[in-house]
Design a protein around this motif. Structure first.
Motif, PDB file in Angstrom:
ATOM      1  N   ASP A 198      50.314 -27.397  15.367  1.00 26.25           N
ATOM      2  CA  ASP A 198      49.327 -28.158  14.608  1.00 26.25           C
ATOM      3  C   ASP A 198      49.760 -29.618  14.588  1.00 26.25           C
ATOM      4  N   ALA A 199      49.094 -30.432  15.399  1.00 26.31           N
ATOM      5  CA  ALA A 199      49.479 -31.838  15.511  1.00 26.31           C
ATOM      6  C   ALA A 199      48.947 -32.677  14.362  1.00 26.31           C
ATOM      7  N   GLY A 200      47.903 -32.207  13.701  1.00 30.45           N
ATOM      8  CA  GLY A 200      47.311 -32.983  12.630  1.00 30.45           C
ATOM      9  C   GLY A 200      48.275 -33.248  11.496  1.00 30.45           C
ATOM     10  N   ALA A 207      44.146 -36.829  23.447  1.00 29.84           N
ATOM     11  CA  ALA A 207      43.708 -37.099  24.819  1.00 29.84           C
ATOM     12  C   ALA A 207      44.207 -38.453  25.312  1.00 29.84           C
ATOM     13  N   GLN A 208      44.865 -39.221  24.431  1.00 28.00           N
ATOM     14  CA  GLN A 208      45.347 -40.545  24.821  1.00 28.00           C
ATOM     15  C   GLN A 208      46.857 -40.632  24.611  1.00 28.00           C
ATOM     16  N   PRO A 209      47.633 -40.561  25.690  1.00 28.31           N
ATOM     17  CA  PRO A 209      49.092 -40.684  25.543  1.00 28.31           C
ATOM     18  C   PRO A 209      49.522 -42.126  25.328  1.00 28.31           C
ATOM     19  N   THR A 210      50.550 -42.302  24.520  1.00 26.19           N
ATOM     20  CA  THR A 210      51.192 -43.609  24.361  1.00 26.19           C
ATOM     21  C   THR A 210      52.564 -43.551  25.017  1.00 26.19           C
ATOM     22  N   MET A 270      49.270 -32.131  26.204  1.00 27.34           N
ATOM     23  CA  MET A 270      48.858 -32.372  24.821  1.00 27.34           C
ATOM     24  C   MET A 270      47.742 -31.422  24.408  1.00 27.34           C
ATOM     25  N   GLY A 271      47.021 -30.876  25.398  1.00 30.26           N
ATOM     26  CA  GLY A 271      45.980 -29.892  25.111  1.00 30.26           C
ATOM     27  C   GLY A 271      46.517 -28.584  24.569  1.00 30.26           C
ATOM     28  N   HIS A 275      52.985 -43.385  36.288  1.00 31.49           N
ATOM     29  CA  HIS A 275      52.462 -42.700  37.479  1.00 31.49           C
ATOM     30  C   HIS A 275      51.230 -41.880  37.080  1.00 31.49           C
ATOM     31  N   PRO A 276      50.112 -42.027  37.806  1.00 27.48           N
ATOM     32  CA  PRO A 276      48.891 -41.303  37.434  1.00 27.48           C
ATOM     33  C   PRO A 276      49.089 -39.799  37.291  1.00 27.48           C
ATOM     34  N   ASN A 277      49.923 -39.204  38.149  1.00 31.76           N
ATOM     35  CA  ASN A 277      50.165 -37.765  38.049  1.00 31.76           C
ATOM     36  C   ASN A 277      50.876 -37.406  36.749  1.00 31.76           C
ATOM     37  N   LEU A 278      51.815 -38.254  36.345  1.00 30.18           N
ATOM     38  CA  LEU A 278      52.544 -37.979  35.106  1.00 30.18           C
ATOM     39  C   LEU A 278      51.623 -38.136  33.903  1.00 30.18           C
ATOM     40  N   VAL A 279      50.837 -39.190  33.882  1.00 33.44           N
ATOM     41  CA  VAL A 279      49.903 -39.398  32.772  1.00 33.44           C
ATOM     42  C   VAL A 279      48.913 -38.242  32.695  1.00 33.44           C
ATOM     43  N   ASP A 280      48.437 -37.794  33.839  1.00 31.02           N
ATOM     44  CA  ASP A 280      47.533 -36.644  33.882  1.00 31.02           C
ATOM     45  C   ASP A 280      48.213 -35.410  33.298  1.00 31.02           C
ATOM     46  N   THR A 281      49.468 -35.194  33.664  1.00 29.81           N
ATOM     47  CA  THR A 281      50.228 -34.049  33.149  1.00 29.81           C
ATOM     48  C   THR A 281      50.400 -34.151  31.642  1.00 29.81           C
ATOM     49  N   GLN A 282      50.704 -35.341  31.146  1.00 29.48           N
ATOM     50  CA  GLN A 282      50.879 -35.529  29.707  1.00 29.48           C
ATOM     51  C   GLN A 282      49.596 -35.175  28.950  1.00 29.48           C
ATOM     52  N   LYS A 283      48.464 -35.606  29.470  1.00 32.60           N
ATOM     53  CA  LYS A 283      47.186 -35.304  28.814  1.00 32.60           C
ATOM     54  C   LYS A 283      46.953 -33.798  28.751  1.00 32.60           C
ATOM     55  N   LYS A 284      47.230 -33.113  29.839  1.00 32.15           N
ATOM     56  CA  LYS A 284      46.999 -31.662  29.878  1.00 32.15           C
ATOM     57  C   LYS A 284      47.968 -30.936  28.950  1.00 32.15           C
TER      58      LYS A 284
END
Length: 491
Positions: A248-250, A189-192, A175-176, A164-173
């Motif tokens: 720290d995701a790195g 910035a790219q969810p899998t 991850m910020g 769902h575009p809303n969910l993908v948008d939420t995931q990106k935000k």
């Protein structure tokens, strides 16, 4: 744009993992009925290695500072209860994440309200129930006599919700909220997509009584070839837990969180675990409980095996938790104990013969319920977060969710995506999960044509990833590598 049809395979895809059949109970020692036995001596030697050449006084002082911090923070949690959990509106996503950023980092849990319209999200449950009814004799679940958690991964409802575009948008935000060195091999910035199960828990159920636990492995948090590969927790073992950065995701991009191939043991980096509600549910109605201190929970879990009480709880009484009652157990006194950790299973926080194995967390009064949610609300928690479910569903209607985590693009995640893509195309369970025929023979199982939109198809490994113009060098590098791993190089 290169794409893959529903029948397409690739020579880069290894055969399915071939795990035995099972269900969600196999992921946890407590649910699977596994008897608690001492860990092998290897873990005693590992503990000695982790604190070798460390200054004992520094390590003990770090522990004492941690206990003081926990005592203060636990009082706040006990007082606030569910109100301690940040609530974010999808309609004001950027604004609310910014406003609540400090709390989000501290608590490691949030509710994102109305990500998917309520009627649409509730319809997902009807779709699932119809799918189960059409395939009743082919669908596994736990407990087998009256399933509450289904071994389903590829239903139309799950595909629709994940993409769902809303969910993908939420995931990106979301991850910020994490960060990484610009050279780190990760793209936040790219969810899998990570295909997980679903739950339709009925009133009165007491079988799916999953106590406090952490996912993402257990013994791996101490092992050099586990999280140690990413040096994720090095500051904690150095006696400087305040320097440990839980966001720290790195470092996590190169960690290994499943060394023992457990059934349902997650092998990818999930920045957040989460579920999309497809029902109305509130506290004590078969819902989620969390310990809302992401950093401190992990630090205590890691340090606890190096300390023991001078006097047991029954003798020490009200002074049991005092720092003076706890001593470092190094050298000849070291044991193999990693309280609640069992290879191939999640990290649990159970009671032992003398009470809680992790007493300073005071989980009996600090595990708080997620507040009331409705269909379309998205609940997320930090990948190290301690969480549980109600022991008994005391509500009057179902407690239903689709498990959907937030996973950034990393090499580990891309390699998993190759295998998951093949599982999707053939209807088998995802590589992390119990094996068997899965949904391969299910009627009306969707094909890849059901995954619509470039972003959604990228997340499923059906089209190449594309790094943003302002992406870091590390993000661009991992995008190129991921596309090569997925068989899209040069396309």
């Amino acid at each position: 744009m290169a794409s893959m049809a529903s029948t397409t395979s690739t020579s880069a895809v290894p055969p399915p993992a071939g795990k035995r059949e099972g269900d969600i109970s196999d992921s946890f020692a407590s649910l699977s009925g596994l008897n608690s036995t001492p860990l092998p001596d290897h873990y005693r030697q590992l503990k000695l290695f982790l604190v070798a050449d460390r200054d004992e006084a520094t390590f003990v002082a770090s522990w004492q500072r941690l206990l003081a911090e926990l005592r203060t923070e636990n009082e706040i949690i006990a007082r606030l209860g569910p109100d301690v959990i940040p609530s974010i509106r999808y309609s004001h996503l950027d604004e609310d994440i910014t406003t609540h950023k400090e709390d989000l980092h501290k608590r490691g849990v949030a509710i994102v309200r109305s990500v998917i319209p309520e009627t649409e999200a509730r319809a997902y449950k009807d779709m699932v129930e119809a799918y189960v009814a059409r395939n009743k004799d082919k669908t596994r679940g736990f407990p087998p006599e009256n399933p509450q958690v289904y071994e389903l991964y590829w239903s139309a409802a799950q595909l629709a919700a994940r993409g769902h575009p809303n969910l993908v948008d939420t995931q990106k935000k979301l991850m910020g909220l994490w960060h990484a060195d610009p050279l780190a091999p990760i793209d936040l910035a790219q969810p899998t997509t990570y295909a997980d199960r679903l739950r339709i828990r009925l009133p009165g159920d007491a079988r799916f009584a999953l106590g406090p636990h952490q996912d993402g492995g257990s013994v791996e948090r101490w092992e050099p070839q586990g999280y140690g590969l990413g040096k994720v927790y090095d500051p904690v073992f150095a006696g400087k837990w305040e320097d440990y950065d839980a966001w720290d995701a790195g470092h996590r991009a190169t960690a290994v969180c499943d060394l023992h191939s457990g059934l349902g043991a997650c092998s990818v980096f999930r920045a957040f675990q989460g579920w999309m509600s497809i029902s109305h549910v509130g506290p004590r109605q078969g819902t989620l409980l969390v310990y809302p201190l992401a950093k401190l929970a992990t630090v205590y879990t890691l340090m606890r095996p190096f300390f023991k009480p001078v006097k047991p709880a029954a003798v020490a009484d009200k002074n049991f938790l005092d720092a003076d009652n706890w001593v470092f157990t190094g050298g000849a006194a070291m044991t193999s104990d990693l309280q609640g950790a069992t290879p191939g299973h999640g990290q649990e926080f159970p009671d032992g013969p003398e009470g809680s194995l992790h007493p300073h967390l005071e989980l009996a009064r600090t595990m708080v319920h997620v507040p009331q949610v409705k269909p379309g609300d998205y609940v997320v928690w930090h990948c190290d977060g301690i969480h549980a479910v109600d022991k008994v569903h005391n509500g009057t209607s179902d407690s239903s969710v689709l498990y959907i985590p937030v996973c950034p693009l990393t090499e580990v995640n891309a390699r998993y995506l190759v295998r998951q893509r093949e599982a999707f195309l053939t209807g088998l369970p995802g590589p992390d999960f119990p094996g068997g025929p899965g949904e391969s023979a299910h009627d009306e199982r969707p094909t890849s044509d059901a995954v619509q939109g470039d972003t959604q198809r990228r997340g499923m490994g059906l089209e190449p990833f594309e790094a943003g113009l302002d992406a870091s060098s590390g993000a661009k590098g991992i995008t190129a590598l991921a596309n090569s791993i997925l068989g899209f190089e040069g396309k």
